[in-house]
Write a protein that holds these residues in place. Structure first.
Motif, PDB file in Angstrom:
ATOM      1  N   ARG A 393       0.831  -1.212   0.000  1.00 45.13           N
ATOM      2  CA  ARG A 393       0.000   0.000   0.000  1.00 45.13           C
ATOM      3  C   ARG A 393       0.860   1.254   0.000  1.00 45.13           C
ATOM      4  N   LEU A 394       1.948   1.222   0.761  1.00 42.88           N
ATOM      5  CA  LEU A 394       2.846   2.374   0.763  1.00 42.88           C
ATOM      6  C   LEU A 394       3.452   2.602  -0.613  1.00 42.88           C
ATOM      7  N   ALA A 395       3.789   1.503  -1.281  1.00 46.57           N
ATOM      8  CA  ALA A 395       4.511   1.610  -2.546  1.00 46.57           C
ATOM      9  C   ALA A 395       3.626   1.974  -3.728  1.00 46.57           C
ATOM     10  N   GLN A 396       2.344   1.603  -3.695  1.00 48.91           N
ATOM     11  CA  GLN A 396       1.503   1.709  -4.882  1.00 48.91           C
ATOM     12  C   GLN A 396       1.482   3.102  -5.514  1.00 48.91           C
ATOM     13  N   PRO A 397       1.218   4.184  -4.772  1.00 48.20           N
ATOM     14  CA  PRO A 397       1.205   5.492  -5.446  1.00 48.20           C
ATOM     15  C   PRO A 397       2.556   5.886  -6.039  1.00 48.20           C
ATOM     16  N   HIS A 398       3.630   5.439  -5.418  1.00 45.97           N
ATOM     17  CA  HIS A 398       4.953   5.746  -5.961  1.00 45.97           C
ATOM     18  C   HIS A 398       5.222   4.952  -7.239  1.00 45.97           C
ATOM     19  N   LEU A 399       4.761   3.702  -7.282  1.00 44.55           N
ATOM     20  CA  LEU A 399       4.904   2.911  -8.503  1.00 44.55           C
ATOM     21  C   LEU A 399       4.090   3.519  -9.635  1.00 44.55           C
ATOM     22  N   ARG A 400       2.880   4.003  -9.311  1.00 39.18           N
ATOM     23  CA  ARG A 400       2.042   4.620 -10.326  1.00 39.18           C
ATOM     24  C   ARG A 400       2.723   5.876 -10.896  1.00 39.18           C
ATOM     25  N   ALA A 401       3.303   6.679 -10.019  1.00 36.31           N
ATOM     26  CA  ALA A 401       3.990   7.886 -10.473  1.00 36.31           C
ATOM     27  C   ALA A 401       5.208   7.542 -11.324  1.00 36.31           C
ATOM     28  N   LEU A 402       5.931   6.489 -10.932  1.00 41.50           N
ATOM     29  CA  LEU A 402       7.102   6.072 -11.711  1.00 41.50           C
ATOM     30  C   LEU A 402       6.692   5.571 -13.088  1.00 41.50           C
ATOM     31  N   VAL A 491      16.183  -2.170  -8.050  1.00 43.00           N
ATOM     32  CA  VAL A 491      16.947  -1.682  -6.898  1.00 43.00           C
ATOM     33  C   VAL A 491      16.250  -2.141  -5.623  1.00 43.00           C
ATOM     34  N   PRO A 492      16.980  -2.234  -4.510  1.00 39.45           N
ATOM     35  CA  PRO A 492      16.358  -2.709  -3.268  1.00 39.45           C
ATOM     36  C   PRO A 492      15.583  -1.618  -2.550  1.00 39.45           C
ATOM     37  N   VAL A 493      14.652  -2.050  -1.702  1.00 36.38           N
ATOM     38  CA  VAL A 493      13.948  -1.194  -0.742  1.00 36.38           C
ATOM     39  C   VAL A 493      14.362  -1.679   0.638  1.00 36.38           C
ATOM     40  N   ARG A 494      14.930  -0.798   1.453  1.00 34.43           N
ATOM     41  CA  ARG A 494      15.513  -1.207   2.723  1.00 34.43           C
ATOM     42  C   ARG A 494      14.681  -0.704   3.901  1.00 34.43           C
ATOM     43  N   ASP A 495      14.646  -1.523   4.967  1.00 38.10           N
ATOM     44  CA  ASP A 495      13.924  -1.133   6.176  1.00 38.10           C
ATOM     45  C   ASP A 495      14.802  -0.245   7.052  1.00 38.10           C
ATOM     46  N   ARG A 496      14.341   0.039   8.264  1.00 40.94           N
ATOM     47  CA  ARG A 496      15.054   0.960   9.132  1.00 40.94           C
ATOM     48  C   ARG A 496      16.409   0.412   9.577  1.00 40.94           C
ATOM     49  N   THR A 497      16.607  -0.886   9.482  1.00 44.47           N
ATOM     50  CA  THR A 497      17.896  -1.475   9.847  1.00 44.47           C
ATOM     51  C   THR A 497      18.856  -1.543   8.671  1.00 44.47           C
ATOM     52  N   GLY A 498      18.392  -1.186   7.484  1.00 50.16           N
ATOM     53  CA  GLY A 498      19.233  -1.270   6.302  1.00 50.16           C
ATOM     54  C   GLY A 498      19.100  -2.570   5.538  1.00 50.16           C
ATOM     55  N   VAL A 504      12.133  -2.941  -6.174  1.00 49.01           N
ATOM     56  CA  VAL A 504      11.289  -2.340  -7.206  1.00 49.01           C
ATOM     57  C   VAL A 504      12.033  -2.409  -8.538  1.00 49.01           C
ATOM     58  N   ASN A 505      11.257  -2.575  -9.592  1.00 50.09           N
ATOM     59  CA  ASN A 505      11.902  -2.612 -10.907  1.00 50.09           C
ATOM     60  C   ASN A 505      11.065  -1.899 -11.936  1.00 50.09           C
ATOM     61  N   VAL A 506      11.695  -1.626 -13.060  1.00 50.97           N
ATOM     62  CA  VAL A 506      11.027  -1.161 -14.272  1.00 50.97           C
ATOM     63  C   VAL A 506      11.359  -2.168 -15.354  1.00 50.97           C
ATOM     64  N   ALA A 507      10.353  -2.606 -16.083  1.00 48.13           N
ATOM     65  CA  ALA A 507      10.536  -3.582 -17.156  1.00 48.13           C
ATOM     66  C   ALA A 507      10.244  -2.920 -18.493  1.00 48.13           C
ATOM     67  N   THR A 508      10.894  -3.399 -19.543  1.00 46.06           N
ATOM     68  CA  THR A 508      10.721  -2.817 -20.872  1.00 46.06           C
ATOM     69  C   THR A 508      10.980  -3.882 -21.934  1.00 46.06           C
ATOM     70  N   HIS A 509      10.739  -3.521 -23.174  1.00 48.05           N
ATOM     71  CA  HIS A 509      11.019  -4.425 -24.289  1.00 48.05           C
ATOM     72  C   HIS A 509      12.366  -4.056 -24.895  1.00 48.05           C
ATOM     73  N   LEU A 526      14.145   5.193 -11.011  1.00 46.30           N
ATOM     74  CA  LEU A 526      13.863   4.034 -10.167  1.00 46.30           C
ATOM     75  C   LEU A 526      14.450   4.228  -8.766  1.00 46.30           C
ATOM     76  N   ARG A 527      15.660   4.722  -8.686  1.00 45.42           N
ATOM     77  CA  ARG A 527      16.282   4.957  -7.383  1.00 45.42           C
ATOM     78  C   ARG A 527      15.524   6.026  -6.593  1.00 45.42           C
ATOM     79  N   ALA A 528      15.091   7.064  -7.275  1.00 44.54           N
ATOM     80  CA  ALA A 528      14.320   8.100  -6.585  1.00 44.54           C
ATOM     81  C   ALA A 528      13.023   7.520  -6.021  1.00 44.54           C
ATOM     82  N   THR A 529      12.384   6.624  -6.779  1.00 42.44           N
ATOM     83  CA  THR A 529      11.153   5.987  -6.305  1.00 42.44           C
ATOM     84  C   THR A 529      11.434   5.100  -5.102  1.00 42.44           C
ATOM     85  N   ALA A 530      12.513   4.321  -5.157  1.00 39.22           N
ATOM     86  CA  ALA A 530      12.880   3.488  -4.012  1.00 39.22           C
ATOM     87  C   ALA A 530      13.130   4.337  -2.776  1.00 39.22           C
ATOM     88  N   ASP A 531      13.767   5.491  -2.959  1.00 41.93           N
ATOM     89  CA  ASP A 531      13.997   6.395  -1.829  1.00 41.93           C
ATOM     90  C   ASP A 531      12.673   6.881  -1.236  1.00 41.93           C
TER      91      ASP A 531
END
Length: 549
Positions: A393-402, A491-498, A504-509, A526-531
Motif C-alpha cells: 500500500r505504501l509503494a503503490q502510489p509511488h509505482l504509479r507515479a514512476l 533496486v532494493p527497498v531497505r527497512d530501518r535497519t538497512g 522495485v523494478n522497471v521492465a521494458t522491451h 527508479l532509485r528516486a522511487t525506491a527512496d
C-alpha cells in the motif's frame, strides 16, 4: 437527547478560543482530523461538508498539506500519506513508552497467542500506543491512536482509580452530551437505552463498581463492554518516579477462546509477570539522548510561500512544524526551545503553542515550569488509519507515479521464504500495446529476474560474481533471461535497519530500450522511487510493524 460528534466538539472548543489563536492552523487540524475519522480519504466536497469550511479554504488547506507531504491529491480525493505520521511519531518518541515496553508486549503476545496492547489515559478516554495483534480470521481491529471511552474498557477502570472529582465531572458531562459514544469512531455506538441497565445512572453505577474493583484488585476485566465476544484483562504499568499509572497493558481475546470468567486464572498471571518486567525496564532505562531537532523549517515555509503564493497557508505549515520540535529526548520544551528548534520567532511559536493547547494537542509540562508537552491527541492527526498499512500500500502510489513518468511498467516484489522465487506484491501498468503485465501474486524464479538478483545480493555469505557485482553497484539487470525481449532493472527497498526487504523494478522491451538506456534513463528515476518508498516505510514502521505483503 442529541449526540455530539467530533465536529460539534471542535465547534464548541472554537467558541472559547484564545484571542491569539491561529485560525488557519485550527482549520488545518480540523481537516486532518476529519480525514482520519473517514479512514484517510475524502473528496474536497466531503471535507467541505464535514468541516463547514468554504471550498476555497479547503482547497488552500489541502494544497498546503500536500506540499508538506501530509496528503496527496488522488484524482478527486484527498488522501492521507505516511508523511503525516511524523506528527504522531513525535508524540510516541517523546513518550518513550512504546520504545521501552513494546518488545515486552510483543513477546507476551507470542507466548499467549493473543493480542496485547498498551494504552495511555486521554482525558476521560484511553488511547492505544502499541498493538501486538494476532493475524486471524477473527482478530482485534484496534489501531495505534484509536481513542475509546474509559467506561467501555478495562484500562479505563484502572486509569479512573486516579481520577479526582473534576475528572468525574468531565466524564459525566461527556456522557450526557454523547450517550451513544458517537464521538468515538473506533467503537460501535451504544444502542438506544432499552432497559433500566442502559440508562445514564446505571452506566455510571456500573463503571463506578468496576473502578472500585480495579482499585481493590490491581487489575481490571472487560467482559464484552465494547461488543459481544470481545474480552480483555488489564494491569497497570506504574511510573517508578511517581507511582502513578504510566500506561496499561491488556491481553485481548474472544469468548470462543477464553470466557471472561477464566481470564484471571488463564491470562492474568502471565500478564502480571510481563508488567513487572516492564516496570523494571522503566526503572533501569537511562535518560534519553536528545535526537536531532528539525532544522530549517521556518526557512522552508518562507521559501515555499514565496513560490506558491496564496495557495500555501504559511501559518498552517508553521503551526504544524511546532509539533515536530518535540521527540526523543525532547519531551518537554519551553517557548524558547521550540523557537530555536524550528527557527520560528518567539511570537510565532507562542501563538502556535497557544492554539495547540486550545485544541488539546499540547499541555503544560507536569514537572517543568513554562514548558509544554505533546498530548495523546496528536495521534488524532492521521495516525490510526495509517498504523495498519502494508508495504504494497505504501509503494503503490509511488509505482504509479514512476510508471507514468518513464512510461514503462513498474513493480514491487519480495523473496519467498526459501529464496528461490520472487513474489509480486504491487505494480503499475502502462497502456502500450506491447507491455509487461505480471499480476500481483505471481511468482517467478529469483535468479532469472532483476528483482530477485538485487534481493539475493543482499544475503550474507559468499556471493556469485554476478550477485557480488549487483551488490557493489546497488542495482541488478536482467536481459532477456526470463523471456525473449524482456529487459528490466531493479533496486532494493531497505527497512530501518538497512536490510533489503523488497525490490522495485522497471521492465521494458528490448526493442524500446538498450541496456545502456536502462541504466542511464530508467535507473535514476527508479532509485528516486525506491527512496520515496523507503522514506514512507521508515516513518510507518517506527512504532509499528509494516507487513511486506
Amino acid at each position: 437527547m442529541p449526540t455530539m460528534t467530533a465536529v460539534d466538539a471542535d465547534a464548541r472548543a472554537g467558541a472559547g478560543e484564545p484571542a491569539e489563536a491561529v485560525g488557519p492552523l485550527m482549520r488545518g487540524v480540523g481537516v486532518l482530523r476529519r480525514l482520519a475519522e473517514a479512514g484517510g480519504t475524502l473528496s474536497p466536497s466531503a471535507l467541505e461538508r464535514a468541516t463547514g469550511l468554504a471550498r476555497s479554504t479547503v482547497d488552500r488547506i489541502t494544497a498546503t498539506l500536500a506540499r508538506m507531504g501530509y496528503v496527496r491529491l488522488d484524482g478527486r480525493d484527498v488522501v492521507l500519506t505516511p508523511g503525516v505520521l511524523e506528527l504522531g511519531n513525535a508524540y510516541l518518541a517523546a513518550l518513550r513508552l512504546p520504545a521501552l515496553l513494546g518488545a515486552r508486549a510483543d513477546t507476551l503476545a507470542d507466548e499467549l497467542d493473543e493480542s496485547v496492547s498498551l494504552a495511555v489515559a486521554d482525558r476521560d478516554g484511553i488511547r492505544f500506543i502499541h498493538q501486538a495483534t494476532r493475524r486471524r480470521a477473527l482478530s482485534v481491529s484496534f489501531r495505534i491512536g484509536d481513542l475509546l471511552p474509559a467506561e467501555r474498557t478495562a484500562p479505563g477502570a484502572l486509569f479512573a482509580t486516579q481520577w479526582a472529582e473534576p475528572d468525574w465531572a468531565r466524564w459525566r458531562t461527556r456522557r450526557a452530551e454523547d450517550p451513544r459514544d458517537t464521538a468515538f469512531p473506533a467503537v460501535p455506538p451504544r444502542p438506544e437505552p432499552a432497559t433500566a441497565d442502559d440508562t445514564a445512572d446505571a452506566v455510571e453505577a456500573a463503571f463506578a463498581d468496576r473502578v472500585r474493583a480495579a482499585r481493590r484488585d490491581g487489575w481490571a476485566l472487560d467482559d464484552q463492554l465494547i461488543e459481544p465476544g470481545l474480552v480483555a484483562v488489564s494491569a497497570p504499568v506504574r511510573d517508578p518516579r511517581t507511582g502513578r499509572v504510566a500506561c496499561v497493558a491488556s491481553v485481548v481475546s474472544h469468548t470462543s477462546r477464553h470466557p471472561a470468567a477464566e481470564l484471571p486464572a488463564t491470562l492474568l498471571p502471565r500478564l502480571r509477570t510481563a508488567v513487572e518486567a516492564m516496570e523494571a525496564d522503566l526503572r533501569a532505562a537511562p535518560p534519553p539522548e536528545p535526537g536531532p531537532a528539525p532544522a530549517g523549517l521556518a526557512t522552508w515555509t518562507t521559501a515555499t510561500k514565496q513560490e506558491l503564493g496564496r495557495d500555501f497557508v504559511e501559518s498552517l505549515a508553521r503551526g504544524l512544524t511546532v509539533l515536530t520540535a518535540f521527540g526523543e529526548g525532547r519531551p518537554a520544551l519551553s517557548l524558547t526551545d521550540v523557537a530555536r528548534a524550528t527557527g520560528l520567532s518567539r511570537a510565532t511559536a507562542r501563538r502556535a503553542l497557544l492554539t495547540h493547547e486550545h485544541l488539546g494537542l499540547v499541555a503544560p509540562a507536569a514537572h517543568q515550569d513554562r514548558a509544554f508537552t505533546l498530548t495523546p491527541r496528536v495521534l488524532d492527526l492521521g495516525f490510526p488509519p495509517l498504523s495498519r498499512t502494508t508495504l504494497p500500500r505504501l509503494a503503490q502510489p509511488h509505482l504509479r507515479a514512476l510508471a507514468d513518468r518513464v512510461r514503462e511498467p513498474a513493480a514491487l516484489a519480495v523473496l519467498t521464504a526459501d529464496g528461490t522465487e520472487v513474489q509480486y506484491t504491487a505494480g503499475a501498468d502502462t497502456s502500450g500495446v506491447l507491455t509487461v503485465r505480471i499480476p500481483v501474486g505471481a511468482r517467478l524464479p529469483a535468479a532469472a529476474t532483476s528483482l530477485g538478483r538485487v534481493l539475493l545480493a543482499d544475503a550474507d555469505g559468499p556471493l556469485s560474481p554476478e550477485l557480488a557485482e549487483a551488490k557493489a553497484r546497488g542495482y541488478a539487470l536482467a536481459d532477456e533471461e526470463l523471456e525473449s525481449g524482456l529487459r528490466s532493472v531493479a533496486v532494493p527497498v531497505r527497512d530501518r535497519t538497512g536490510r533489503a526487504v523488497a525490490a522495485v523494478n522497471v521492465a521494458t522491451h528490448a526493442a524500446r530500450r538498450t541496456l545502456e538506456d536502462c541504466v542511464q534513463r530508467l535507473l535514476p528515476a527508479l532509485r528516486a522511487t525506491a527512496d520515496d518508498i523507503q522514506r514512507d516505510l521508515h516513518r510507518a514502521s517506527r512504532f509499528t510493524r509494516v507487513p511486506t505483503t
